[in-house]
Design a protein around this motif. Structure first.
Motif, short mmCIF file in Angstrom:
data_model
loop_
_atom_site.label_atom_id
_atom_site.label_comp_id
_atom_site.label_asym_id
_atom_site.label_seq_id
_atom_site.Cartn_x
_atom_site.Cartn_y
_atom_site.Cartn_z
N LEU B 74 0.83 -1.21 0.00
CA LEU B 74 0.00 0.00 0.00
C LEU B 74 0.87 1.27 0.00
CD1 LEU B 74 -2.84 -0.96 2.55
CD2 LEU B 74 -2.99 -0.90 0.04
N SER B 75 1.95 1.23 0.78
CA SER B 75 2.80 2.43 0.85
C SER B 75 3.40 2.75 -0.51
CB SER B 75 3.89 2.25 1.91
OG SER B 75 4.93 1.44 1.41
N ARG B 76 3.71 1.70 -1.27
CA ARG B 76 4.30 1.91 -2.59
C ARG B 76 3.23 2.31 -3.60
NH1 ARG B 76 7.51 -3.44 -1.10
NH2 ARG B 76 9.35 -2.44 -0.22
N LYS B 77 2.14 1.56 -3.62
CA LYS B 77 1.10 1.82 -4.63
C LYS B 77 0.48 3.20 -4.47
CE LYS B 77 -3.11 0.17 -6.73
NZ LYS B 77 -3.76 -0.94 -7.40
N PHE B 78 0.30 3.62 -3.21
CA PHE B 78 -0.36 4.90 -2.97
C PHE B 78 0.59 6.02 -2.58
CE2 PHE B 78 -4.64 3.57 -3.72
CZ PHE B 78 -4.65 2.21 -3.46
N ASN B 79 1.88 5.75 -2.76
CA ASN B 79 2.89 6.79 -2.52
C ASN B 79 2.70 7.55 -1.21
OD1 ASN B 79 5.13 7.63 -4.07
ND2 ASN B 79 3.75 7.61 -5.84
N THR B 80 2.66 6.82 -0.13
CA THR B 80 2.40 7.46 1.16
C THR B 80 3.63 8.28 1.60
OG1 THR B 80 3.06 5.39 2.23
CG2 THR B 80 0.71 5.78 1.92
N PRO B 81 3.46 9.23 2.51
CA PRO B 81 4.58 10.07 2.97
C PRO B 81 5.80 9.25 3.39
CG PRO B 81 2.54 10.88 3.90
CD PRO B 81 2.18 9.62 3.16
N ASP B 82 6.96 9.80 3.07
CA ASP B 82 8.23 9.11 3.23
C ASP B 82 8.47 8.53 4.62
OD1 ASP B 82 11.56 9.59 3.66
OD2 ASP B 82 10.91 8.57 1.84
N HIS B 83 8.02 9.23 5.65
CA HIS B 83 8.37 8.81 7.01
C HIS B 83 7.85 7.42 7.38
CE1 HIS B 83 4.32 9.46 8.69
NE2 HIS B 83 4.27 10.52 7.92
N TRP B 84 6.83 6.95 6.70
CA TRP B 84 6.30 5.62 7.02
C TRP B 84 7.31 4.53 6.71
CZ3 TRP B 84 2.51 5.26 10.22
CH2 TRP B 84 1.48 6.23 10.24
N TYR B 85 8.04 4.70 5.59
CA TYR B 85 9.06 3.72 5.19
C TYR B 85 10.14 4.54 4.48
CZ TYR B 85 10.82 -0.88 3.65
OH TYR B 85 11.56 -2.04 3.46
N PRO B 86 11.03 5.17 5.30
CA PRO B 86 11.92 6.22 4.77
C PRO B 86 12.79 5.74 3.62
CG PRO B 86 12.03 6.13 7.18
CD PRO B 86 11.25 4.93 6.74
N SER B 87 13.00 6.62 2.66
CA SER B 87 13.85 6.26 1.54
C SER B 87 15.32 6.28 1.92
CB SER B 87 13.60 7.19 0.35
OG SER B 87 13.44 8.52 0.81
#
Lengths: 261, 239
Positions: B74-87
């Motif tokens: 979901l974080s990838r598909k919906f481009n959620t804010p970076d802090h959830w899974y930091p780059s």
């Protein structure tokens, strides 16, 4: 200072990290942590009452304690950055060293399949595959007692359930878990399934599909590297000659008693 | 077609997903799979997840199990804010590290308390064993100590200054014993403060909504389990 990987190839996740790093020509310093000799379970007085242990040995243990407060292998040290947990280490290495896509595919759905396996793995394959070694070799080594054959059967039955799910849900009729190429999922799975082999429990026997998958994984990794990584576990009888540290025995006693119940 | 999430908010990983999807305004259809009615054992649900567990996701023809995998998807598909899974490589590694470690520690021991205090009595029809509960609490205590010393330390959140998937996955697990009447936050000021920060970052209303059913778990003691489910659980829970 370069990349350091703290490993004992007796440990399944250590083998996954070792194979991955070697296969991808990732330069690293192999820091050998011998699980049963160096006691990474934490000595409360590293500077103090440890007669018969070399000063260098104590220093090493202290150093290792700083590397990984959880005191488990594998562990990574990259400059001042330290990291535990094989999954995290594998992902970190794959990103930092830009390893080939198939290991952790950029395709969202394929990547999700790897994540799915790596998550399920912890409380299924990983929690069951290692037990045969404990029952057949390690517990007797530590306690001087052999366990009744029913105990081993119980453990193998549980593993059989996980293997069934593995074949039905994760592998199915594909060459590898994600599809046509090997990924981190296959690597994490195979190293676990080699653990019972080392103590004479051939879980591939009577499982032709699994056997074929194993051959494909070995080939994708490279037979020589695969053999090298598994030499220790496949010659586990050597372990029975090792003198076990009494403090380590004491520390493990509650864990072992639980496993014997 | 909208993403379908198969959930029962009594389940910790389901709560993590629910909170994550809602917080990030990810459109989804809430497909309720009532665990206490054994709906997860149905053939129909088996087509969504052959492992017959919640949570599960269905996105068109694509189905997915395992909350970690679903959260990342979901974080990838919906481009959620970076802090959830930091780059950032190292921060991301810290999230991975926690998500891996927690399976056999916080999650397992938190579950054990719920199983011992609530589920087993429901299945066998007898009050829970105080010795077994004490043992389970001790084991969780050990895990909590490691959580505070290794993962949280003196930081506001596990990765640093912002909430990530790691905190989310942790908090929902730690609310499970609370719902059973074992307040693991008591006498742990650092943990209490972290919990407050997490609730605020998620949004108090959403947090409460996700945990409402679990915090009323006392209602479960009067539940009648369908016989098939009872048998299934008896097999699963045998010591």
């Amino acid at each position: 200072m370069g990349l350091e990987l703290y490993l004992d190839l007796l440990s399944q996740p250590c083998r996954a990290v070792y194979i991955f790093a070697k296969k991808n020509n990732i330069p690293f310093e192999f820091k050998h942590v011998e699980l049963f000799k160096d006691s990474i379970l934490g000595r409360k007085m590293p500077g103090g009452n440890n007669p018969g242990h070399s000063h260098e040995g104590q220093q090493y243990r202290e150093e290792f304690g700083k590397v990984n407060i959880l005191k488990k292998v594998p562990a990574l040290k990259d400059g001042v950055f330290t990291l535990a947990e094989s999954t995290a280490i594998l992902l970190y290495l794959s990103r930092k060293y830009n390893t080939p896509d198939h290991w952790y595919p950029s395709d969202t759905q394929k990547r999700a399949r790897v994540d799915e396996y790596l998550s399920w793995h912890h409380t299924n394959i990983r929690s069951n595959a290692g037990k045969a070694l404990w029952i057949k070799v390690l517990i007797p080594l530590f306690t001087g007692q052999t366990l009744p054959p029913e105990k081993l059967q119980e453990v193998m039955d549980e593993l059989a359930i996980s293997l069934k799910q593995f074949e039905e849900k994760f592998l199915q009729d594909k060459p590898f878990i994600v599809g046509s190429e090997i990924s981190l999922a296959d690597l994490m799975a195979i190293v676990e399934l080699m653990q019972p082999i080392g103590v004479g429990c051939d879980i591939f026997e009577d499982r032709p599909k699994l056997s074929e998958w194993r051959n494909r994984v070995e080939e994708a990794v490279g037979k020589e590297l695969f053999q090298e990584a598994h030499e220790l576990i496949l010659n586990i009888k050597e372990l029975s000659n090792i003198q076990i540290d009494p403090q380590l025995k004491e520390h493990l006693a509650p864990v072992l008693r639980k496993m014997m119940k | 077609m909208v993403v379908e999430l198969f959930l029962d908010l009594r389940s910790q990983p389901c709560r993590a997903l629910f909170i994550f999807a809602k917080k990030n305004n990810i459109p989804f259809e809430f497909k309720h799979v009532e665990l206490l009615k054994g709906q997860h054992l149905s053939e129909e649900f088996g087509k969504v997840n052959v492992l017959k567990k919640v949570p599960a996701l269905k996105d068109g023809a694509f189905t997915l199990a395992e909350s970690t995998a679903i959260l990342l998807y979901l974080s990838r598909k919906f481009n959620t804010p970076d802090h959830w899974y930091p780059s950032d490589l190292q921060k991301r590694a810290r999230v991975d590290e926690y998500l891996s470690w927690q399976h056999t520690t916080i999650r397992e021991k938190g579950c054990k308390i719920f199983i011992t205090k609530v589920l087993v009595p429901l299945v066998v029809g007898q009050p829970f064993s105080p010795e077994k509960l004490e043992e389970a609490v001790e084991e969780l205590n050990s895990a909590l100590k490691q959580f505070e010393e290794k993962f949280l330390q003196d930081k506001p959140f596990i990765v640093g200054n912002e909430i990530s998937l790691a905190d989310l996955v942790a908090i929902v697990e730690l609310m499970q014993p609370v719902g059973c009447g074992c307040d693991i936050f008591e006498n742990r000021p650092k943990l209490v403060e972290w919990r407050s920060r997490v609730e605020e970052a998620v949004g108090k209303e959403l947090f409460q909504q996700a945990h409402e059913i679990m915090l009323n778990v006392k209602n479960m003691s009067t539940t009648q389990l369908p016989p098939e489910l009872r048998e299934h659980l008896k097999q699963l829970l045998k010591p």
